[in-house]
Design an enzyme around this catalytic site. Structure first.
Site, short mmCIF file in Angstrom:
data_model
loop_
_atom_site.label_atom_id
_atom_site.label_comp_id
_atom_site.label_asym_id
_atom_site.label_seq_id
_atom_site.Cartn_x
_atom_site.Cartn_y
_atom_site.Cartn_z
N ASP A 100 38.12 51.66 38.01
CA ASP A 100 38.19 51.41 36.59
C ASP A 100 37.25 52.34 35.82
OD1 ASP A 100 38.34 49.79 34.05
OD2 ASP A 100 39.48 48.51 35.40
N HIS A 155 35.50 47.23 30.94
CA HIS A 155 36.63 46.67 31.68
C HIS A 155 36.31 46.48 33.16
CE1 HIS A 155 40.90 46.83 33.08
NE2 HIS A 155 41.04 46.07 32.03
N SER A 177 45.17 42.64 33.50
CA SER A 177 43.95 43.18 34.11
C SER A 177 43.07 42.07 34.65
CB SER A 177 43.09 43.89 33.10
OG SER A 177 43.83 44.45 32.13
#
Ligand SMILES: *[C@@H]1O[C@H](CO)[C@@H](O)[C@H](O)[C@H]1NC(C)=O
Ligand SMILES: *[C@@H]1O[C@H](CO)[C@@H](O)[C@H](O)[C@H]1NC(C)=O
Ligand SMILES: [Ca+2]
Length: 779
Positions: free
Chosen positions: A160, A201, A375
């Site tokens: 990520d 994230h 996600s």
């Protein structure tokens, strides 16, 4: 350290001087195999003096009496390995022979869990509705924690935008070996901080998997004792090279990669991994985890608002990724969710603003209860898979997919398209097989009989151009490679490879019907996809035929669902079936521990020989030999040692210590090396830690930067350029409804085994796209 071992058990364990359970032992212990430790309980009649005499005579250390009556003593032996799968025969014999010993027992590890400890005390745990029993059913993780499984010994890496490695809820599980920064090419994956915190994230995904439990901070991760790493690769230019390097970082060290990104979810893109990334997937599943195969967990995509279809995303529709969809707390399809046939399973995530979201770690040492989208679903599944791997570390990448199919349930998930497939399982394009249940997954993982090697049967159905009508059925009677070594009785993945031109791609709906009558939509209408480029060797994938018998008539349906005057030409249609010759529907139900594959036992009940295709290692029957062992058929190594009544014995034998994986016991038989060692591919040997300067890459075993790799990549690019675009034109008349029936011909299905061979890339994107493609992060 495990927080589980307290209470009565801990007292006993301390009395007996046992250490806490090691990761290896946990795996074995959970498979109900006794683990012998270097402690003996011995009963003598004459008290401490006698115990001291025994200890001196046989080299034990006398740790004193167990009860205050001076009869039972605790002896330990330093010369005996701490954990062994077999009792120590020498000491057994000696103690047996000694007339003063009235009774003795070599101790084994006992799994005892203090049950109340299963519920973490973290302040945000009550907000983790998807695993604290607040909704019914939830992901059923408390049940697994209650069994003492918390991800110990399993390594997960989040691909990520980085990971805040010093976060108070992550640092203790942070694993630098599972981490790298491919944006700056250095080993530190710390995210780049910006005012808008856009690089949060990866840290959020990491906390879902492995946030620490019982530390008074935030919530808990699904596998809160797993090791967690992060690969920083989305915060910069994304190329095929960077994707491939990220997916092949430390494949012998990292067990599970979790990724929540892909091509733009804009409802008009048809794009997939480049040549190198496909090679990375292929290498991961064939060589990663000591040959058991790396587990790639993937988020299915957030293009719901744009009516996107995850079958137009070559990452989620790869057979090598385990693709995960989302459901809201209410059991609804979230607004961002993409429906497609390649989704295997579902976990919870966010919904509309009033729905609760996912609780996890956040940048700047914070906690958040606002993690959203698919996600958020993929890391929850990655954590659950880590729990299953702790229960059974010998599952292959395909075993895990089989288990996930079986451990997913429609539960209360609502969709208009739940259908029962040919083997009686409910499946939906929104949820795959439904909500993943960690308790079921772990229970089945413990007793799973390994699947046989993957077979692939390729059937070329259309290879001359056909002008398409508005509704076209292409029928083909398939023998599924009957009579060939790659015969398939039970399906796993099914792929359809298509080359076609179409005036407006998004108007064309494509469906596939199996001989058992299961309908799967390969791509539904995508109103925003106005492309006139058609599909160019694109591969669609469906998981909906899992375990079905592929013999009989397959029907591909191509239907114009839009503008009346759409036209198109079908150039090529190839059906690719994957599976095994085993009939998976008649496997015995209930307990099928790997030891049931045992063919012959010794008088103690320990297994001595296993049924094909399993291999014996330490009295266990395994589908694959684990890292540091190689599989072979004995007889060639120790001739004359064959058991009566069988010609050959399938065994796992130790590699040379310098190898991580190998094909023989010579130091020149290595196939991969320990971390920070380099494989000399020419000689098959491993070279010690080197490459200090000039080689900033952390692994040498799997980087696609070998000279031959680049040469081959070039070759593949040339092939793609040469054969990528069909240049034929249609010849058949354009009737309203077309029905094309192709009879089966024995032997027409091609022979190809997909386990060992590296295939040509099948999904073709244009050369320019390879390097310039931007991957969109699911929010
Ligand atoms: C398919 O082929 C098999 C064997 O040739 C035959 O028995 C069967 O009837 C065929 N099925 C269809 C639907 O044509
Ligand atoms: C293992 O290495 C030896 C040389 O040391 C070689 O002769 C043998 O063929 C190798 N075995 C395999 C299975 O590659
Ligand atoms: Ca915590």
């Amino acid at each position: 350290m495990r927080p589980a071992g307290t209470g009565l058990w801990l007292c006993l364990a301390l009395t007996l001087g046992l250490g806490l359970v090691s990761p290896l032992a946990v795996g074995w212990a959970s498979a109900r195999v006794p683990i012998y430790v270097n402690s003996w309980a011995v009963r003598v009649s004459q008290g401490n003096q006698e115990a001291e005499r025994l200890a001196r005579k046989f080299g034990f250390i006398n740790l004193g009496q167990i009860f205050p009556d001076g009869q039972y003593f605790h002896l330990r032996h330093r010369g005996v390995v701490q954990h062994s799968l077999t009792p120590h025969w020498g000491h057994r014999l000696r103690l047996k022979k000694d007339p003063q010993v009235r009774w003795f027992e070599q101790q084994t590890l006992r799994r005892r869990v203090k049950r109340s400890l299963a519920v973490p005390t973290d302040p945000w745990f009550p907000k983790q509705w998807y695993m604290n029993n607040e909704v019914q059913p939830d992901l059923n993780i408390l049940q697994v924690w209650g069994q003492g499984l918390t991800g110990q010994g399993v390594v997960v890496s989040i691909l990520d935008d980085g990971i805040e490695k010093d976060h108070p809820d992550l640092w203790a599980n942070y694993d630098p070996l599972a981490s790298y920064d491919f944006n700056d090419y250095d080993p530190d994956p710390q995210p780049r901080y910006t005012p808008s915190n856009e690089n949060r994230h990866g840290t959020r995904c990491a906390g879902e998997v492995a946030a620490l439990a019982n530390n008074g901070y935030c919530g808990a991760g699904v596998a809160y004792n797993a090791r967690i790493g992060g690969v920083r690769m989305l915060d910069g230019t994304i190329t095929d090279i960077i994707e491939a390097q990220s997916l092949s970082l430390q494949p012998q060290h990292i067990h599970i990669y979790s990724a929540s990104w892909g091509p733009e979810d804009d409802g008009r893109t048809v794009d997939g991994p480049g040549i190198l990334t496909r090679e990375a997937f292929q290498r991961g599943v064939t060589k990663g985890r000591g040959g058991l195969g790396t587990l790639f967990v993937w988020a299915s995509g957030n293009g719901g608002l744009h009516y996107d279809n995850c079958n137009c995303d070559g990452y989620t529709n790869s057979i090598h990724t385990l693709s995960v969809g989302s459901a809201t707390q209410q059991g609804r399809v979230p607004w961002y969710s993409e429906a497609c046939a390649s989704t295997l399973t579902t976990t919870y995530s966010s919904g509309v603003v009033t729905d609760p979201q996912i609780v996890t770690t956040d940048l700047h040492h914070q906690c958040t209860d606002k993690h959203t989208g698919t996600s958020a679903s993929a890391p929850l599944a990655a954590g659950m898979i880590a729990l299953a791997l702790e229960a059974n570390p010998f599952l292959s990448w395909r075993d895990m997919q089989h288990l996930v199919v079986r451990a997913s349930r429609p539960a209360q998930l609502q969709a208009e398209d739940w259908r029962t497939n040919g083997v009686g399982r409910q499946v939906s394009h929104h949820y795959g097989y439904g909500l993943l249940d960690a308790g079921l997954l772990v229970d089945m993982a413990r007793t799973w009989l390994p699947t046989q090697p993957q077979q692939k049967c390729t059937i070329s159905v259309v290879h001359t151009p056909i002008t398409m009508s508005s509704l076209m059925h292409v029928q083909k009677n398939v023998t599924a490679c009957t009579g060939l070594p790659n015969y398939i009785r039970s399906l796993e993945h099914v792929q359809v490879r298509l080359s076609l031109s179409y005036s407006r791609r998004g108007d064309l709906e494509i469906r596939l019907t199996s001989p058992m009558g299961t309908h799967s939509t390969l791509v539904a209408v995508r109103p925003f996809d106005i492309s006139g480029q058609g599909y160019n060797n694109w591969i669609f994938m469906s998981t909906h035929f899992w375990d079905e018998d592929p013999q009989g008539e397959w029907t591909l349906i191509l239907e114009n669902k839009g503008y009346y005057f759409n036209t198109g030409t079908l150039y090529r249609y190839t059906l690719l079936l994957y599976g095994t010759a085993e009939d998976m529907t008649v496997r015995p139900t209930g307990s099928q521990v790997t030891s049931s594959a045992c063919m012959r036992r010794d008088p103690q009940g320990l297994c001595q020989e296993c049924h094909s295709p399993t291999y014996i290692l330490d009295h266990l029957c395994l589908s694959h030999c684990p890292p540091r062992y190689f599989s072979h058929t004995q007889g060639s190594v120790t001739p004359g040692h064959k058991p009566p009544g069988s010609s050959a014995m399938r065994v796992c034998t130790s590699c040379h210590p310098s190898c991580y994986t190998c094909r023989g016991n010579s130091p020149l038989n290595c196939t991969s090396c320990w971390p920070s060692h380099t494989l000399d591919e020419l000689h098959g040997s491993c070279l010690g830690p080197a490459t200090p300067a000039g080689h900033p890459l952390p692994t040498a075993t799997s980087q696609p930067h070998h000279p031959w790799g680049r040469a081959r990549a070039m070759l593949l690019v040339l092939l793609v350029v040469a054969f990528g675009t069909p240049l034929f034109s249609g010849v058949l008349p354009n009737t309203e409804v077309q029905k094309l029936i192709y009879p089966a011909q024995k032997g027409q299905d091609s022979h190809s085994h997909s386990t060992a061979t590296t295939r040509l890339p099948a999904q073709v994107s244009s050369e320019a796209e390879l390097d310039l493609r931007g991957a969109s992060v699911a929010f």
